[in-house]
Design an enzyme around this catalytic site. Structure first.
Site, mmCIF file in Angstrom:
data_model
loop_
_atom_site.group_PDB
_atom_site.id
_atom_site.type_symbol
_atom_site.label_atom_id
_atom_site.label_comp_id
_atom_site.label_asym_id
_atom_site.label_seq_id
_atom_site.Cartn_x
_atom_site.Cartn_y
_atom_site.Cartn_z
ATOM 1 N N ARG A 126 -8.723 -0.261 4.682
ATOM 2 C CA ARG A 126 -7.918 0.769 4.013
ATOM 3 C C ARG A 126 -6.595 0.190 3.533
ATOM 4 O O ARG A 126 -6.051 0.651 2.519
ATOM 5 C CB ARG A 126 -7.594 1.903 4.997
ATOM 6 N N CYS A 174 -5.162 8.050 9.712
ATOM 7 C CA CYS A 174 -5.183 7.417 11.019
ATOM 8 C C CYS A 174 -4.991 8.455 12.118
ATOM 9 O O CYS A 174 -4.210 9.383 11.975
ATOM 10 C CB CYS A 174 -4.058 6.395 11.107
ATOM 11 N N LYS A 200 0.840 -1.210 0.000
ATOM 12 C CA LYS A 200 0.000 0.000 0.000
ATOM 13 C C LYS A 200 0.869 1.251 0.000
ATOM 14 O O LYS A 200 0.650 2.174 -0.781
ATOM 15 C CB LYS A 200 -0.899 0.002 1.242
ATOM 16 N N ARG A 256 0.634 14.656 13.432
ATOM 17 C CA ARG A 256 1.085 14.453 12.052
ATOM 18 C C ARG A 256 1.058 15.741 11.222
ATOM 19 O O ARG A 256 0.277 15.884 10.284
ATOM 20 C CB ARG A 256 0.256 13.365 11.368
HETATM 21 C C1 UD1 Z 1 4.275 6.833 6.256
HETATM 22 C C2 UD1 Z 1 3.434 5.592 6.116
HETATM 23 C C3 UD1 Z 1 2.929 5.101 7.453
HETATM 24 C C4 UD1 Z 1 4.089 4.932 8.428
HETATM 25 C C5 UD1 Z 1 4.953 6.176 8.466
HETATM 26 C C6 UD1 Z 1 6.218 5.989 9.295
HETATM 27 C C7 UD1 Z 1 2.436 5.901 3.915
HETATM 28 C C8 UD1 Z 1 1.195 6.094 3.150
HETATM 29 N N1 UD1 Z 1 2.297 5.892 5.244
HETATM 30 O O1 UD1 Z 1 3.422 7.842 6.791
HETATM 31 O O2 UD1 Z 1 2.272 3.858 7.269
HETATM 32 O O3 UD1 Z 1 3.574 4.674 9.717
HETATM 33 O O4 UD1 Z 1 5.354 6.562 7.136
HETATM 34 O O5 UD1 Z 1 6.941 4.903 8.843
HETATM 35 O O6 UD1 Z 1 3.510 5.708 3.368
HETATM 36 N N2 UD1 Z 1 6.257 14.648 10.566
HETATM 37 C C9 UD1 Z 1 6.432 15.976 10.848
HETATM 38 N N3 UD1 Z 1 6.293 16.878 9.841
HETATM 39 C C10 UD1 Z 1 6.009 16.521 8.567
HETATM 40 C C11 UD1 Z 1 5.829 15.152 8.266
HETATM 41 C C12 UD1 Z 1 5.961 14.229 9.296
HETATM 42 O O7 UD1 Z 1 6.703 16.344 11.993
HETATM 43 O O8 UD1 Z 1 5.902 17.389 7.695
HETATM 44 C C13 UD1 Z 1 6.370 13.653 11.648
HETATM 45 C C14 UD1 Z 1 5.051 12.918 11.881
HETATM 46 O O9 UD1 Z 1 4.190 13.662 12.702
HETATM 47 C C15 UD1 Z 1 5.526 11.651 12.527
HETATM 48 C C16 UD1 Z 1 6.880 11.405 11.842
HETATM 49 O O10 UD1 Z 1 7.263 12.637 11.253
HETATM 50 O O11 UD1 Z 1 5.717 11.823 13.909
HETATM 51 C C17 UD1 Z 1 6.839 10.333 10.768
HETATM 52 O O12 UD1 Z 1 5.900 10.685 9.780
HETATM 53 P P1 UD1 Z 1 6.105 10.331 8.240
HETATM 54 O O13 UD1 Z 1 7.376 9.553 8.074
HETATM 55 O O14 UD1 Z 1 5.926 11.566 7.452
HETATM 56 O O15 UD1 Z 1 4.881 9.369 7.998
HETATM 57 P P2 UD1 Z 1 3.889 9.375 6.772
HETATM 58 O O16 UD1 Z 1 4.608 9.657 5.515
HETATM 59 O O17 UD1 Z 1 2.689 10.176 7.120
#
Ligand code: UD1
Length: 424
Positions: A402, A117, A22, A122
């Site tokens: 999902r 989720c 996914k 986030r």
């Molecule tokens: C992706 C995955 C999800 C997984 C996560 C971490 C997809 C669709 N989803 O989510 O399944 O759990 O990686 O392996 O690929 N953060 C910030 N600022 C930002 C972006 C992120 O502070 O602009 C923080 C988030 O709040 C979180 C951490 O970084 O605490 C990790 O998030 P991120 O790696 O971005 O996860 P996703 O890409 O949302």
């Protein structure tokens, strides 16, 4: 509302085929907007999130042919709208992955704030930091919860970007935007997940010039145009981990096919620490927990190649059943212990403090009415239900749908006593 009913199933046994990932497929689909040519993505799982992404892309102007199972053909000859649909974006946070490619292709994107989720705040600051570094203007309308990102007059321009945290989504978004930027972009402290490499492979097939994806410093030489390609998504390492834990928690044995062992090393290592048998075979991963004295271990989630946060809740469900105490530390997300309340309904007695959960272990779980509080937590509750006495009723299973293809069917085929009911 649909529910899953699961009864104690004894040791699961058999073979399972892992679907396309996914988390790889969603950005791969988003990347197709970067070209007006036709792209073919193979190994696409049948998931609610994939449907949302298709709708997002259609709203932008994509023509989609998904008549063949597991294959999506997309062509976006022209962008007809640069506005993300609020409902779709709130349904799925990964809708954000369309921002980078839309910005690169069209020069502008308007995006309502995402949902997905409920696992902590986030934020999207790192995505926006990346777009700003490429010369885009970012306008945040707090009142209406909409972000508008507009490229400069001459389009995006490459630069060095340091990510304060190796965010998967931010790395992917910046990577896609950078492919059509002028000059060189360097993403430092980039995420190293296999899904990033898969995306870079697709983009390079489309004509991008990306180097060192999979390391913490990715280099992108911008090109003027990208073209179509055919690409097959990697198998889902989180689904792989979920079935490894299904064998472990039921003290069964499962042969997991279409899995890439290199992508699940920390899960294999941690299961072995618990004395679960994990063998890498030429055609899959064999997990055997039959007749073994299983012991506890501690878990700390980290960005790849560390232990994946998405397997934290399924692993915790398993740890409740083995002798000895465990400590589970969640370092990636700030609020990813919502499953603890649900596991405690089943008698797990877990105590949390900040980002740490203390699991006493050695519990005989009891069936209960529980919620799938997020996608992976939902899988964790089903795993717990397989090992618990009596019946476990899991509600809010749209979270599970999902992200897991044919979830109930795959468990049934392994001998699980599980069914989906559509009404109360
Ligand atoms: C992706 C995955 C999800 C997984 C996560 C971490 C997809 C669709 N989803 O989510 O399944 O759990 O990686 O392996 O690929 N953060 C910030 N600022 C930002 C972006 C992120 O502070 O602009 C923080 C988030 O709040 C979180 C951490 O970084 O605490 C990790 O998030 P991120 O790696 O971005 O996860 P996703 O890409 O949302």
């Amino acid at each position: 509302m649909a529910k899953i009913l699961v009864n104690n199933s004894g040791p699961l046994h058999g073979e399972v085929w892992i679907s396309g990932a996914k988390n790889a497929v969603l950005p791969l689909l988003a990347a197709t907007i970067l070209t007006e040519d036709s792209c073919v993505i193979e190994g696409v799982p049948d998931l609610a999130d994939v449907t949302v992404m298709k709708q997002m892309l259609e709203n932008y102007g994509a023509h989609i042919d998904d008549s063949e199972e597991g294959v999506i053909k997309i062509k976006t000859p022209e962008v007809i709208s640069c506005e993300g649909d609020r409902e779709l974006v709130q349904e799925m946070r990964a809708s954000l992955f369309t921002m980078g490619p839309m910005l690169a292709r069209y020069g502008k994107v308007v995006m309502p704030m995402p949902g997905g989720c409920t696992i902590g705040k986030r934020p999207i600051d790192l995505h926006l930091k990346g777009f700003r570094a490429l010369g885009a203007e970012v306008d945040i309308d707090e009142e209406n919860e909409v972000v508008t990102v507009t490229a400069g007059k001459d389009g995006l321009v490459g630069d060095a970007i340091y990510l304060d945290f190796p965010s998967v989504g931010a790395t992917e978004n910046i990577l896609m935007a950078a492919t059509l930027s002028k000059g060189t972009t360097i993403i430092e402290n980039a995420a190293k997940e296999p899904e990033i490499i898969d995306l870079a492979n697709l983009l390079n097939k489309m004509g991008a010039r990306i180097k060192s994806a999979g390391t913490d410093m990715i280099r992108v030489e911008g090109v003027e145009k990208l073209s179509g390609c055919i690409h097959e998504a990697i198998p889902d390492r989180i689904e792989t981990g979920t079935f490894m834990l299904a064998a472990a928690i039921t003290r069964g044995d499962i042969m997991i096919r279409n899995a890439i062992p290199g992508h699940v090393r920390p899960i294999m290592a941690k299961l072995r620490e618990c004395n679960v048998g994990v063998e890498v075979m030429p055609d899959g991963i064999y997990v055997d927990a039959r007749g073994r004295d299983l012991i506890s271990t501690d878990i700390k989630t980290l960005p790849y190649p560390g232990f994946p946060t998405d397997i934290q809740s399924p692993f915790m469900a398993f740890l409740t059943t083995v002798d000895g105490k465990s400590v589970v530390r969640e370092t990636v997300f700030e609020n990813r212990f919502m499953h603890v309340v649900e596991l405690n309904r089943m008698g797990a007695d877990i105590v949390t403090e900040n980002r740490e959960a203390r699991v006493p272990g050695g519990k005989k779980l009891k069936g209960a009415k529980v919620r799938a509080t997020d996608l992976r937590a939902g899988a964790a509750m089903v795993l717990a239900g397989l090992a618990a006495s009596g019946t476990t009723e899991v509600s809010e299973i749209y979270h599970i749908e999902r992200g897991y293809e044919n979830f109930v069917g795959k468990f049934k085929a392994l001998g699980a006593d599980i069914m989906k009911i559509d009404h109360d």
